[in-house]
Design a protein around this motif. Sequence first.
Motif, PDB file in Angstrom:
ATOM      1  N   ALA A 358       0.829  -1.202   0.000  1.00 58.40           N
ATOM      2  CA  ALA A 358       0.000   0.000   0.000  1.00 58.40           C
ATOM      3  C   ALA A 358       0.862   1.250   0.000  1.00 58.40           C
ATOM      4  N   ASP A 359       0.244   2.353  -0.385  1.00 58.57           N
ATOM      5  CA  ASP A 359       0.924   3.645  -0.490  1.00 58.57           C
ATOM      6  C   ASP A 359       0.431   4.548   0.643  1.00 58.57           C
ATOM      7  N   ASN A 360       1.079   4.429   1.811  1.00 52.42           N
ATOM      8  CA  ASN A 360       0.692   5.215   2.979  1.00 52.42           C
ATOM      9  C   ASN A 360      -0.803   5.042   3.274  1.00 52.42           C
ATOM     10  N   SER A 361      -1.199   3.808   3.512  1.00 49.05           N
ATOM     11  CA  SER A 361      -2.610   3.504   3.748  1.00 49.05           C
ATOM     12  C   SER A 361      -3.143   4.272   4.942  1.00 49.05           C
ATOM     13  N   LEU A 362      -4.429   4.606   4.870  1.00 48.55           N
ATOM     14  CA  LEU A 362      -5.106   5.419   5.889  1.00 48.55           C
ATOM     15  C   LEU A 362      -4.361   6.723   6.150  1.00 48.55           C
ATOM     16  N   ALA A 363      -3.698   7.227   5.108  1.00 49.31           N
ATOM     17  CA  ALA A 363      -3.037   8.537   5.153  1.00 49.31           C
ATOM     18  C   ALA A 363      -2.011   8.644   6.275  1.00 49.31           C
ATOM     19  N   SER A 364      -1.337   7.528   6.576  1.00 47.97           N
ATOM     20  CA  SER A 364      -0.286   7.522   7.597  1.00 47.97           C
ATOM     21  C   SER A 364       1.037   7.179   6.935  1.00 47.97           C
ATOM     22  N   PRO A 365       2.112   7.913   7.247  1.00 47.78           N
ATOM     23  CA  PRO A 365       3.387   7.706   6.546  1.00 47.78           C
ATOM     24  C   PRO A 365       4.035   6.367   6.891  1.00 47.78           C
ATOM     25  N   ARG A 366       4.513   5.706   5.853  1.00 41.74           N
ATOM     26  CA  ARG A 366       5.216   4.434   5.986  1.00 41.74           C
ATOM     27  C   ARG A 366       6.451   4.470   5.092  1.00 41.74           C
ATOM     28  N   VAL A 367       7.299   3.484   5.227  1.00 41.89           N
ATOM     29  CA  VAL A 367       8.451   3.367   4.343  1.00 41.89           C
ATOM     30  C   VAL A 367       7.945   3.308   2.898  1.00 41.89           C
ATOM     31  N   CYS A 368       8.611   4.008   2.013  1.00 42.28           N
ATOM     32  CA  CYS A 368       8.191   4.111   0.612  1.00 42.28           C
ATOM     33  C   CYS A 368       7.987   2.728  -0.020  1.00 42.28           C
ATOM     34  N   ASN A 369       6.799   2.508  -0.552  1.00 40.23           N
ATOM     35  CA  ASN A 369       6.516   1.187  -1.111  1.00 40.23           C
ATOM     36  C   ASN A 369       7.315   0.903  -2.383  1.00 40.23           C
ATOM     37  N   THR A 370       7.708   1.938  -3.100  1.00 36.26           N
ATOM     38  CA  THR A 370       8.531   1.710  -4.291  1.00 36.26           C
ATOM     39  C   THR A 370       9.918   1.206  -3.902  1.00 36.26           C
ATOM     40  N   ALA A 371      10.492   1.805  -2.862  1.00 38.07           N
ATOM     41  CA  ALA A 371      11.798   1.342  -2.394  1.00 38.07           C
ATOM     42  C   ALA A 371      11.721  -0.113  -1.932  1.00 38.07           C
ATOM     43  N   LEU A 372      10.679  -0.419  -1.147  1.00 40.20           N
ATOM     44  CA  LEU A 372      10.534  -1.798  -0.680  1.00 40.20           C
ATOM     45  C   LEU A 372      10.222  -2.747  -1.831  1.00 40.20           C
ATOM     46  N   GLY A 373       9.440  -2.279  -2.786  1.00 38.22           N
ATOM     47  CA  GLY A 373       9.134  -3.114  -3.944  1.00 38.22           C
ATOM     48  C   GLY A 373      10.376  -3.485  -4.712  1.00 38.22           C
ATOM     49  N   SER A 374      11.291  -2.519  -4.851  1.00 36.17           N
ATOM     50  CA  SER A 374      12.543  -2.794  -5.551  1.00 36.17           C
ATOM     51  C   SER A 374      13.393  -3.796  -4.773  1.00 36.17           C
ATOM     52  N   ILE A 375      13.408  -3.659  -3.442  1.00 35.03           N
ATOM     53  CA  ILE A 375      14.175  -4.597  -2.609  1.00 35.03           C
ATOM     54  C   ILE A 375      13.564  -5.989  -2.672  1.00 35.03           C
ATOM     55  N   VAL A 376      12.252  -6.071  -2.586  1.00 36.31           N
ATOM     56  CA  VAL A 376      11.563  -7.369  -2.666  1.00 36.31           C
ATOM     57  C   VAL A 376      11.852  -8.045  -3.994  1.00 36.31           C
ATOM     58  N   LYS A 377      11.856  -7.259  -5.055  1.00 33.61           N
ATOM     59  CA  LYS A 377      12.110  -7.817  -6.391  1.00 33.61           C
ATOM     60  C   LYS A 377      13.544  -8.337  -6.503  1.00 33.61           C
ATOM     61  N   SER A 378      14.503  -7.549  -6.029  1.00 28.35           N
ATOM     62  CA  SER A 378      15.906  -7.909  -6.236  1.00 28.35           C
ATOM     63  C   SER A 378      16.438  -8.880  -5.195  1.00 28.35           C
ATOM     64  N   GLN A 379      16.029  -8.731  -3.924  1.00 29.34           N
ATOM     65  CA  GLN A 379      16.602  -9.550  -2.862  1.00 29.34           C
ATOM     66  C   GLN A 379      15.770 -10.789  -2.536  1.00 29.34           C
ATOM     67  N   VAL A 380      14.455 -10.670  -2.642  1.00 29.34           N
ATOM     68  CA  VAL A 380      13.585 -11.803  -2.305  1.00 29.34           C
ATOM     69  C   VAL A 380      13.200 -12.583  -3.557  1.00 29.34           C
TER      70      VAL A 380
END
Length: 619
Positions: A358-380
């Motif tokens: 999700a992209d800051n679900s419920l309007a609360s800041p979280r770690v950038c999902n694009t950054a995590l998506g890139s890590i998940v793709k490359s490392q996992v």
Amino acid sequence: MGILDSLQQDRILIADGAMGTLLYSYGSDSCFEELNLSHPDQIFHIHQAYLNAGANIIQTNTYAANYHKLERYGLQDQVKEINSAAVKLAKKAVLHHTGSHVVGTIGGIRAIKPETIPLEEIKRTFREQLYCLLLEGVDGILLETFYDLEELETVLQIARKETDLPIISQVSLQEVGYLQNRVPITDALNRLEAFGADIVGLNCRLGPYHMISTLEEVSIPKHAFLSAYPNASLPSYVDGKLEYDSDAGYFKETALAFRDQGVRLLGGCCGTTPAHIQAFSEALRDVSPVKEKQVKRRERTIVIPSQKKDVPTPLFEKAKKEQSIIVELDPPRKLNTDKFLRGAQALKDTGIDALTMADNSLASPRVCNTALGSIVKSQVGLRPLIHITCRDRNLIGLQSHLMGLHQLGIHDILAITGDPTKVGDFPGASSVYDVTSFGLINMIKQFNQGVSLSGKELGERTSFSVGAAFNPNVRVIDKAVERLEKKIEAGADYFISQPVFSEEKLLEVYHATKHINAPIYIGIMPLTSSRNANFLHHEVPGIKLTQPILDSMNSYRDNPEQASLEGLNIAKGLLDAALELFNGIYLITPFMRYELTVELASYAKKYGPSHTSRRVQNV
């Protein structure tokens, strides 16, 4: 002698320049059109200044004097008064200027977000303003600053049926030679001429250099005349105010170049002042127009396909044929991502098709999902499906974000409008919403054609598959399905639903959507406690639980461990029902408790084939 009579006598007419620029420089920063009523002397003196500078044609101060734009200021009921006053002021100004004319100005509404206002609303609003201007006796109609060709063609046809007065139709470009939907300027002007415009041309956005470059591609019309109203320059932002720094002498230098391109009506747009118009007037005094010109043919750029070699088969293609499971694992609120990555790995091991973030679900800041998506793709080694909300990014940010996702090789996107900021951690933060999910879907699909929202070529095509949100938890399911169908029209490839908490709702959704070809990933979320169940039911938009489920979870109010097991069992029961009806399953992980969705994903994988066969036979 009318406007067209003057042009037919081989004259180049000079139009006025910006009204808003001068009013802004005087300190006005509200509704410029309302000043026709409250400060008529200011408007009258600006008209006089342009006439004294050499303008033959002045426009009424009515660019945004329509119901839709006046509504922003609570002035929507004063459309007639504001437009009537504007015409009277302009006609008063030309009384002692022989051979000068007044055109009633109507500006475009849609700008670069055409999906925001239906055409029927455009028509109603346009007719109201047009009648006000015609009743006061203008000498012509000026349709200006239209980025959306469909809108301009629509209102032009209305105007042509209602009046025989001269009509000037002008488009605005984001890029030299093209409208924002990639219609070449030559085609656009030809279409406007065919719909009855007497003068066709360009205004706003571009300064003289780029406007002349565009006109080099344009033939002199057979039956209409050409116009150009360039901006003074690009504005700068100084001490909280926009300022234009163009030298009027530069306009004088470019005047003959406009003439050489066949322009017969030359004025100014944003940033221009009486000094700029005087420069045009002096440079073209006693200069004859050209009737033939050498047209420069632009080499059309061919947008090549995506050069990314690792584009996987779209998720929705699999979901059309067989079971497909995706799992949402929200990015963490804190910087440590170890648990998130452990969860991603555990979910990958179950064989899910993608991990959604999700992209800051419920309007609360979280770690950038694009950054995590890139890590998940490359490392996992797990396929990321990235949510993009319209709440947090303007049009510039959205387009930049899409370009970055393409470069990262992330091709699966869920386009959502986003929860308003007032529900989140920073209720005073700004919600952008330059576009809704519909506009974002359109934008992504345009990227897949190699074209940005502004009409600029991207150099290659993207390969995004676009998911959209579907909320079946409504009283009237048909309304939700209508919205779903509109998202398909906008370009949505598949849908991800809000969590469903009853078998009856699953059946209702199935029967309401079985005519739709786009796959639906039906949402299943395990409840974790009585408090969790009540919070979701009473406080989270788009989620409703059945009373039996609430009662069941409340019965374990004092036994957290058993409540969690009960939530898991409820989810498995719903999963059984969902697998008989839908190929797509969307598991939602609560509170980073990925062990729950790992168990559900394993359960679905184990029992999926038998469910699928029963679905084919019995449903």
